[in-house]
Design a protein around this motif. Structure first.
Motif, PDB file in Angstrom:
ATOM      1  N   LEU A  10      76.915   0.118  39.364  1.00 17.95           N
ATOM      2  CA  LEU A  10      75.542   0.219  38.883  1.00 17.95           C
ATOM      3  C   LEU A  10      74.684   1.015  39.849  1.00 17.95           C
ATOM      4  O   LEU A  10      74.940   1.038  41.057  1.00 17.95           O
ATOM      5  N   LYS A  11      73.641   1.630  39.321  1.00 17.44           N
ATOM      6  CA  LYS A  11      72.624   2.241  40.165  1.00 17.44           C
ATOM      7  C   LYS A  11      71.902   1.119  40.903  1.00 17.44           C
ATOM      8  O   LYS A  11      71.756   0.008  40.388  1.00 17.44           O
ATOM      9  N   GLU A  16      69.917  -6.798  37.615  1.00 21.64           N
ATOM     10  CA  GLU A  16      69.372  -7.837  36.735  1.00 21.64           C
ATOM     11  C   GLU A  16      69.157  -7.320  35.315  1.00 21.64           C
ATOM     12  O   GLU A  16      69.455  -8.018  34.346  1.00 21.64           O
ATOM     13  N   GLU A  17      68.643  -6.107  35.198  1.00 24.93           N
ATOM     14  CA  GLU A  17      68.418  -5.539  33.870  1.00 24.93           C
ATOM     15  C   GLU A  17      69.754  -5.322  33.149  1.00 24.93           C
ATOM     16  O   GLU A  17      69.865  -5.568  31.949  1.00 24.93           O
ATOM     17  N   TYR A  18      70.776  -4.869  33.875  1.00 21.31           N
ATOM     18  CA  TYR A  18      72.107  -4.705  33.273  1.00 21.31           C
ATOM     19  C   TYR A  18      72.614  -6.041  32.743  1.00 21.31           C
ATOM     20  O   TYR A  18      73.114  -6.120  31.619  1.00 21.31           O
ATOM     21  N   PHE A  82      72.385   2.644  33.327  1.00 18.16           N
ATOM     22  CA  PHE A  82      72.453   1.753  34.485  1.00 18.16           C
ATOM     23  C   PHE A  82      73.534   2.164  35.490  1.00 18.16           C
ATOM     24  O   PHE A  82      73.548   1.672  36.606  1.00 18.16           O
ATOM     25  N   LEU A  83      74.465   3.022  35.071  1.00 25.10           N
ATOM     26  CA  LEU A  83      75.634   3.313  35.903  1.00 25.10           C
ATOM     27  C   LEU A  83      75.369   4.397  36.931  1.00 25.10           C
ATOM     28  O   LEU A  83      74.674   5.371  36.664  1.00 25.10           O
ATOM     29  N   ASP A  84      75.983   4.229  38.075  1.00 26.80           N
ATOM     30  CA  ASP A  84      75.948   5.211  39.154  1.00 26.80           C
ATOM     31  C   ASP A  84      77.207   6.068  39.001  1.00 26.80           C
ATOM     32  O   ASP A  84      78.293   5.657  39.402  1.00 26.80           O
ATOM     33  N   GLY A  85      77.070   7.211  38.378  1.00 28.37           N
ATOM     34  CA  GLY A  85      78.225   8.057  38.088  1.00 28.37           C
ATOM     35  C   GLY A  85      78.669   7.862  36.654  1.00 28.37           C
ATOM     36  O   GLY A  85      78.163   7.013  35.930  1.00 28.37           O
ATOM     37  N   ASP A  86      79.616   8.667  36.254  1.00 28.31           N
ATOM     38  CA  ASP A  86      80.095   8.630  34.885  1.00 28.31           C
ATOM     39  C   ASP A  86      81.221   7.616  34.734  1.00 28.31           C
ATOM     40  O   ASP A  86      82.086   7.499  35.593  1.00 28.31           O
TER      41      ASP A  86
END
Length: 100
Positions: A10-11, A16-18, A82-86
């Protein structure tokens, strides 16, 4: 049946939002995934690290069919913010090193 492990991150600040957004997936997507042979899909979170465990009849077929699914495309757009990267679902998952 195949058992697949996946890893995503996650970024920072999105944890929490995820969790809130991912508490329930759309019924249409769940029905589609079950029809495509998914028996179980679990996700654990450790800080920003997400670990997925999937039990599915054929992971490659699942990914090929979901690629063009409107329900899945909408869900991925919603979650990928929400993700850090693909997230690369076609990579075959994590390499298993050991099992007891």
């Amino acid at each position: 049946m195949q058992r697949i492990a996946l890893h995503t991150r996650l970024k920072a600040g999105c944890e929490e939002e995820y969790d809130r957004e991912h508490a329930v997936i759309p019924a249409e997507l769940e029905a589609e995934m079950r029809a495509l042979g998914v028996h179980c899909w679990r996700i654990w979170r450790d800080g920003r690290e997400l670990f997925h465990y999937v039990e599915v009849e054929d992971y490659a077929i699942l990914q090929a069919k979901l690629r063009d699914s409107p329900a899945n495309q909408a869900w991925q757009a919603r979650m990928n913010r929400f993700l850090d990267g693909d997230f690369d679902p076609g990579n075959g998952g994590l390499h298993q090193v050991w099992e007891m």
